[in-house]
Every structure is written in C-alpha cells, then in structure tokens.
Write an enzyme that holds these catalytic residues in place. Structure first.
Site, PDB file in Angstrom:
ATOM      1  N   GLY A 131       0.316  10.435  -2.929  1.00 48.11           N
ATOM      2  CA  GLY A 131      -0.998  10.464  -3.543  1.00 48.11           C
ATOM      3  C   GLY A 131      -1.766   9.202  -3.225  1.00 48.11           C
TER       4      GLY A 131
ATOM      5  N   GLN B 120      -8.137   2.813  -4.064  1.00 46.53           N
ATOM      6  CA  GLN B 120      -7.091   2.178  -3.257  1.00 46.53           C
ATOM      7  C   GLN B 120      -7.557   1.900  -1.826  1.00 46.53           C
ATOM      8  OE1 GLN B 120      -3.890   5.116  -4.607  1.00 46.53           O
ATOM      9  NE2 GLN B 120      -2.733   3.237  -4.294  1.00 46.53           N
TER      10      GLN B 120
ATOM     11  N   HIS C  79      -5.655   5.686 -11.674  1.00 43.70           N
ATOM     12  CA  HIS C  79      -6.316   4.753 -10.746  1.00 43.70           C
ATOM     13  C   HIS C  79      -7.837   4.798 -10.900  1.00 43.70           C
ATOM     14  CE1 HIS C  79      -3.253   2.935  -8.222  1.00 43.70           C
ATOM     15  NE2 HIS C  79      -2.692   4.088  -7.927  1.00 43.70           N
TER      16      HIS C  79
ATOM     17  N   HIS D  19      -0.741   9.728 -12.353  1.00 42.88           N
ATOM     18  CA  HIS D  19      -0.768   8.418 -11.689  1.00 42.88           C
ATOM     19  C   HIS D  19      -2.107   8.203 -10.972  1.00 42.88           C
ATOM     20  CE1 HIS D  19       1.303   5.203  -9.129  1.00 42.88           C
ATOM     21  NE2 HIS D  19       0.162   5.415  -8.505  1.00 42.88           N
ATOM     22  N   GLU D  20      -2.535   9.221 -10.204  1.00 37.48           N
ATOM     23  CA  GLU D  20      -3.765   9.060  -9.418  1.00 37.48           C
ATOM     24  C   GLU D  20      -4.994   9.048 -10.313  1.00 37.48           C
ATOM     25  OE1 GLU D  20      -3.301   7.991  -6.559  1.00 37.48           O
ATOM     26  OE2 GLU D  20      -1.218   8.643  -6.356  1.00 37.48           O
TER      27      GLU D  20
ATOM     28  N   CYS E   4       3.832   2.999  -5.989  1.00 37.48           N
ATOM     29  CA  CYS E   4       2.410   3.049  -5.666  1.00 37.48           C
ATOM     30  C   CYS E   4       2.186   2.378  -4.319  1.00 37.48           C
ATOM     31  CB  CYS E   4       1.618   2.318  -6.747  1.00 37.48           C
ATOM     32  SG  CYS E   4      -0.157   2.330  -6.466  1.00 37.48           S
ATOM     33  N   LEU E   5       1.332   2.976  -3.498  1.00 35.88           N
ATOM     34  CA  LEU E   5       1.053   2.398  -2.182  1.00 35.88           C
ATOM     35  C   LEU E   5       0.361   1.042  -2.297  1.00 35.88           C
ATOM     36  CD1 LEU E   5      -0.093   5.573  -0.209  1.00 35.88           C
ATOM     37  CD2 LEU E   5       2.123   4.413  -0.114  1.00 35.88           C
TER      38      LEU E   5
END
Ligand code: NI
Length: 161
Positions: free
Chosen positions: A46, A51, A135, A131-132, A89-90
């Site tokens: 995701g 991000q 953000h 999670h997304e 997380c990226l």
C-alpha cells in the site's frame, strides 16, 4: 509512469492532513499510476499520496499482487472484529511492529472516474486500508504500535548481492 521518491518518517509531509480530491485531472491520473509503480517497485502492499509528497486523499493498495485498489477520498464506514499482527511502512523501511486493527472494514471511496464504490475488506486488506487511510490524516502506524519496533531482515535482497 514513473517511480517517485518515497518520503521517510520524520518528513513533515507525513504529519499533515490531506485534502480531498475535487476532480480527477490528468495530473491525478499520472500520480495514481506513479503511486502504483512506486509501491510495486518498493515491494509494498500500500502507498498513500503523502508518502510521495502529495497532500491529497488518495491511496493505492494491492495485498496479493493481482488486485490493485485505487481509493480516492476513502472513508471508513464500518469496522468490526480485531486482528493483532506485524505491520510495516515504506516510509520506515527495515522496521516492523505489532499493531491491532479491525479484522473487517467497509470503506467508501471514489474511483478514477469519480464514481463512488464500496469495498469490504478483511484480514491483510483490512489492515492495509486502515494503515493507508491513517496516512491521509498524518498518522503513522508507529502511533498504534504495541511494544518496541523490531528490525526486519531482508534476506532475499542480501542473497541477490
Ligand atoms: Ni505506511
């Protein structure tokens, strides 16, 4: 399409509240395409627009590598149950932590034609949606983490070198 630079935790852009998308312009389409490419390139499941430095309410998710979900202005309508598991997380590579999330979510969003749709998700997909969407409100999973963050070993990458 192009791979965009992923912002790392500590970058203020990850702490801001994103604005809704009003219209899907060619630039937005390009952004969504780039977000998918960037997510796949980084082997993530995701990615949220902040991000890549864009403060718009857009997320892309693909938890099985076969079903990309594009959610514009997502709104979680319902949640139920709970699951406790590892999350990463990226924007914080090499780390993982234990997070409890709903095991089911129903989310409403717009597609690239600004048509509303609903997605029901369970397990990993439900976790990714939560999670997304976080953000988009400037929230990192580290704010929900139970216990310490742990290091992830990237064995496959090491073996390739
Ligand atoms: Ni993340």
């Amino acid at each position: 399409m192009a791979i965009r630079n992923i912002r790392m935790m500590g970058d203020k852009v990850l702490e801001k509240t994103c604005r809704p998308v009003e219209t899907v312009t060619p630039r937005i389409r390009q952004l969504v395409g780039d977000m998918l490419e960037t997510m796949y390139d980084a082997c993530g499941v995701g990615l949220a627009a902040p991000q890549v430095g864009i403060l718009k309410r857009i997320v892309v998710i693909d938890t099985d590598g076969e079903h990309p979900h594009i959610l514009i202005n997502p709104e979680i309508l319902e949640t139920s149950g709970s699951q406790t598991g590892d999350e990463g997380c990226l924007s914080l590579p090499g780390k993982t932590g234990t997070v409890t999330r709903p095991n089911y979510v129903k989310v409403r969003a717009m597609d690239l034609d600004m048509q509303p749709f609903e997605l029901e998700a369970t397990e990993l997909l439900a976790r990714a949606v939560c999670h997304e969407c976080d953000h988009l409100d400037g929230i990192m999973y580290t704010q929900h983490v139970e216990g310490p963050l742990r290091d992830v070993a990237y064995q496959e990458e090491e073996e390739e070198e």
